[in-house]
Design a protein around this motif. Sequence first.
Motif, short mmCIF file in Angstrom:
data_model
loop_
_atom_site.label_atom_id
_atom_site.label_comp_id
_atom_site.label_asym_id
_atom_site.label_seq_id
_atom_site.Cartn_x
_atom_site.Cartn_y
_atom_site.Cartn_z
N SER A 75 76.25 -16.71 30.93
CA SER A 75 77.22 -16.63 29.83
C SER A 75 76.70 -17.36 28.59
CB SER A 75 78.58 -17.18 30.27
OG SER A 75 78.52 -18.55 30.51
N MET A 76 76.02 -18.47 28.78
CA MET A 76 75.47 -19.18 27.62
C MET A 76 74.35 -18.36 26.97
SD MET A 76 75.46 -23.26 28.60
CE MET A 76 74.40 -23.08 30.02
N ILE A 77 73.44 -17.85 27.80
CA ILE A 77 72.30 -17.10 27.28
C ILE A 77 72.77 -15.79 26.63
CG2 ILE A 77 70.26 -15.78 28.04
CD1 ILE A 77 69.50 -18.15 29.78
N TYR A 78 73.84 -15.21 27.18
CA TYR A 78 74.41 -13.99 26.60
C TYR A 78 74.72 -14.18 25.12
CZ TYR A 78 77.93 -10.32 25.79
OH TYR A 78 78.65 -9.27 25.28
N SER A 79 75.38 -15.29 24.80
CA SER A 79 75.78 -15.51 23.41
C SER A 79 74.59 -15.96 22.54
CB SER A 79 76.91 -16.55 23.33
OG SER A 79 78.10 -15.97 23.80
N ILE A 80 73.66 -16.69 23.13
CA ILE A 80 72.46 -17.09 22.37
C ILE A 80 71.65 -15.84 22.01
CG2 ILE A 80 70.20 -18.23 22.58
CD1 ILE A 80 72.39 -20.25 22.08
N LYS A 81 71.60 -14.88 22.94
CA LYS A 81 70.78 -13.68 22.73
C LYS A 81 71.52 -12.57 21.99
CE LYS A 81 67.14 -13.72 26.13
NZ LYS A 81 66.57 -13.11 27.33
N ALA A 82 72.76 -12.85 21.56
CA ALA A 82 73.58 -11.77 20.99
C ALA A 82 73.14 -11.35 19.59
CB ALA A 82 75.06 -12.17 21.01
N GLY A 83 71.97 -11.78 19.19
CA GLY A 83 71.38 -11.19 18.00
C GLY A 83 71.79 -11.77 16.67
N GLY A 84 72.12 -13.04 16.64
CA GLY A 84 72.44 -13.67 15.37
C GLY A 84 71.20 -13.84 14.50
N LYS A 85 71.44 -14.21 13.25
CA LYS A 85 70.34 -14.34 12.29
C LYS A 85 69.52 -15.60 12.51
CE LYS A 85 73.40 -14.40 8.97
NZ LYS A 85 74.71 -13.99 9.54
N LYS A 86 70.05 -16.55 13.31
CA LYS A 86 69.41 -17.87 13.49
C LYS A 86 69.22 -18.53 12.13
CE LYS A 86 68.73 -16.99 17.98
NZ LYS A 86 69.76 -15.94 18.09
N PHE A 87 70.23 -18.40 11.29
CA PHE A 87 70.15 -18.88 9.92
C PHE A 87 69.94 -20.40 9.84
CE2 PHE A 87 72.99 -20.39 6.33
CZ PHE A 87 71.98 -20.38 5.39
N ARG A 88 70.73 -21.15 10.58
CA ARG A 88 70.65 -22.61 10.49
C ARG A 88 69.30 -23.16 10.96
NH1 ARG A 88 74.98 -20.32 10.91
NH2 ARG A 88 76.93 -20.95 9.94
N PRO A 89 68.81 -22.76 12.15
CA PRO A 89 67.49 -23.27 12.55
C PRO A 89 66.37 -22.81 11.61
CG PRO A 89 68.33 -21.65 14.13
CD PRO A 89 69.46 -21.99 13.23
N LEU A 90 66.46 -21.58 11.10
CA LEU A 90 65.41 -21.11 10.18
C LEU A 90 65.45 -21.88 8.86
CD1 LEU A 90 65.43 -17.25 10.86
CD2 LEU A 90 63.73 -18.94 11.60
N LEU A 91 66.66 -22.22 8.42
CA LEU A 91 66.79 -23.03 7.21
C LEU A 91 66.16 -24.40 7.42
CD1 LEU A 91 68.06 -23.54 4.39
CD2 LEU A 91 70.19 -24.17 5.56
N PHE A 92 66.40 -24.98 8.58
CA PHE A 92 65.80 -26.27 8.93
C PHE A 92 64.27 -26.18 8.90
CE2 PHE A 92 63.88 -28.59 12.54
CZ PHE A 92 64.06 -29.89 12.12
N LEU A 93 63.72 -25.17 9.56
CA LEU A 93 62.26 -25.03 9.63
C LEU A 93 61.68 -24.67 8.26
CD1 LEU A 93 62.01 -23.13 13.06
CD2 LEU A 93 61.41 -25.52 12.62
N ALA A 94 62.39 -23.84 7.49
CA ALA A 94 61.91 -23.45 6.16
C ALA A 94 61.89 -24.66 5.21
CB ALA A 94 62.80 -22.34 5.58
N THR A 95 62.84 -25.58 5.41
CA THR A 95 62.84 -26.79 4.58
C THR A 95 61.62 -27.66 4.89
OG1 THR A 95 65.26 -26.74 4.57
CG2 THR A 95 64.21 -28.79 3.87
N LEU A 96 61.31 -27.78 6.17
CA LEU A 96 60.10 -28.54 6.54
C LEU A 96 58.85 -27.90 5.94
CD1 LEU A 96 60.77 -29.37 10.30
CD2 LEU A 96 60.66 -30.99 8.40
N ASP A 97 58.86 -26.58 5.89
CA ASP A 97 57.71 -25.83 5.39
C ASP A 97 57.43 -26.11 3.90
OD1 ASP A 97 55.75 -23.65 6.11
OD2 ASP A 97 56.69 -22.78 4.31
N VAL A 98 58.48 -26.41 3.14
CA VAL A 98 58.30 -26.77 1.72
C VAL A 98 57.31 -27.94 1.59
CG1 VAL A 98 59.47 -27.72 -0.32
CG2 VAL A 98 60.59 -25.94 1.04
#
Lengths: 290, 290
Positions: free
Chosen positions: B26-49
């Motif tokens: 049930s946890m993996i179902y919602s993790i894999k439900a195809g979200g944009k992963k906006f928050r983690p990508l924003l975090f990683l993109a900030t580090l990339d700056v």
Amino acid sequence: MNAPKIEQSICEFLQEETIGEELTKSMIYSIKAGGKKFRPLLFLATLDVFDYSITQAEYNVASSLEMIHTYSLIHDDLPAMDDDDLRRGMPTNHIEFGEALAILAGDGLLTEAFHLLSLADIEPKKLVNIMGILSASAGTKGMIAGQVEDIQAENRQVSLEELQQIHEKKTGALIKSAVEMACIIADVNIFVQGKLEQYATSLGIAFQIRDDLLDVIGDETLIGKHTGSDEKLNKSTYVSLLGLSGAKEAFYEQCDKAQEALNQVKLELNQSINSLTLLDEILKELKEIA
Amino acid sequence: MNAPKIEQSICEFLQEETIGEELTKSMIYSIKAGGKKFRPLLFLATLDVFDYSITQAEYNVASSLEMIHTYSLIHDDLPAMDDDDLRRGMPTNHIEFGEALAILAGDGLLTEAFHLLSLADIEPKKLVNIMGILSASAGTKGMIAGQVEDIQAENRQVSLEELQQIHEKKTGALIKSAVEMACIIADVNIFVQGKLEQYATSLGIAFQIRDDLLDVIGDETLIGKHTGSDEKLNKSTYVSLLGLSGAKEAFYEQCDKAQEALNQVKLELNQSINSLTLLDEILKELKEIA
């Protein structure tokens, strides 16, 4: 070191760190609902064995334990879970505040437990270690896994071994974590830590057996919740598996095990076995209520 | 640095750290439900700056952000809350696994987020700081407070200012925390951090306006959830308060603000304003989808 101070410490933090009157009220309602504060007191009593001087930092850790325990009760009582309307003699959170707010109050207590912990003035390396222990014991190999198994065990016969494994996760893991966290703070050696964990584990099982006994023979007005709820949910319990006298026997057996482990700690620390620590007090109280 | 790697990192951790097949599923179902992963990508993109070299430790932080976001969606969708049966084109967690397991899957993701974070190989003092930021922004002055206000705002007219304050807490706080945590890890100076937080705040508002727009003019098959749900719940939105064209205008205004803040960061770091950072990419994608 006492239960009212833990309660006060939590309520002050929540009042400071919450926006929204209803949300604050619903969280504080359940914190103040008169629980024994068993987990935080166990944590503080363990520190006391080592004459550790207790500051606000340790109250942060103690409070986080109680906040996590309280959130789990709020969510356990929800209609989709155990559907309880009475807890500690008062209407359960969702009866008082509605289901949506009860879910969010639980989420809030869980999240703010880690927030409060992060503010504890404890050496960062130890604090990270403590956060790992607390989250793992409350998590999906610990308390939450136990809660899932508990629900799945409704309406079917489970063996004594299965029942013990459910409780080991559902309540045992968080109880054991109280002792583990104290041992990290007080730099306790591995032998003594192991014995203290044995003490906590036996204490946790004894508490569970006592709860099962009280659900059958307890007085609703004294224990503050409806009795017979296990039977209603068709839950296997120590009483349904061992009978009343068998469950009582198992209870005293666990109390003896806890005492034995504590005696070994005292020997190792060159304390008299007859000395009365706060851990002895906890055990004594448990036996008196049973 | 990509969404599938974040998803994989979370799923591996959950599989390792969960007892119980249904709970894991049930946890993996919602993790894999195809979200944009906006928050983690924003975090990683900030580090990339800052050309920060990203290791598993940073993926732990990124994953914890996504786990907390996902738990909040599971609980938001519950019958007692928004009562949604479709999310990201799939049945919501409680439709697929039942209400009890959905509550516990949410609790599990929240708790294990802090567990995963505690295992990140980051200097302990920084890690404690990060835990404080994450728990506070997800907590009862942040996301949870916003969710309570959102529910309380149903069936009544709220002002634009109130609406903004709700979103600032409900979604803005966690989005901003992604940038804050990256700034702590990369030792970013306070001026640049402030500008990056402005970028994140405007981006968060723009996202919210876009969601409100899509709820009215979006194609259900494209956005993967029922449209018109805000109207059904009598929710005030940017569209209901500003009209379609007013909302679009507000959307582009926030995008411009985000771009302006980002340009100031580039100037301070002696980068060309025309250089394309990952933060530019996020902004560009946002505009394309709208």
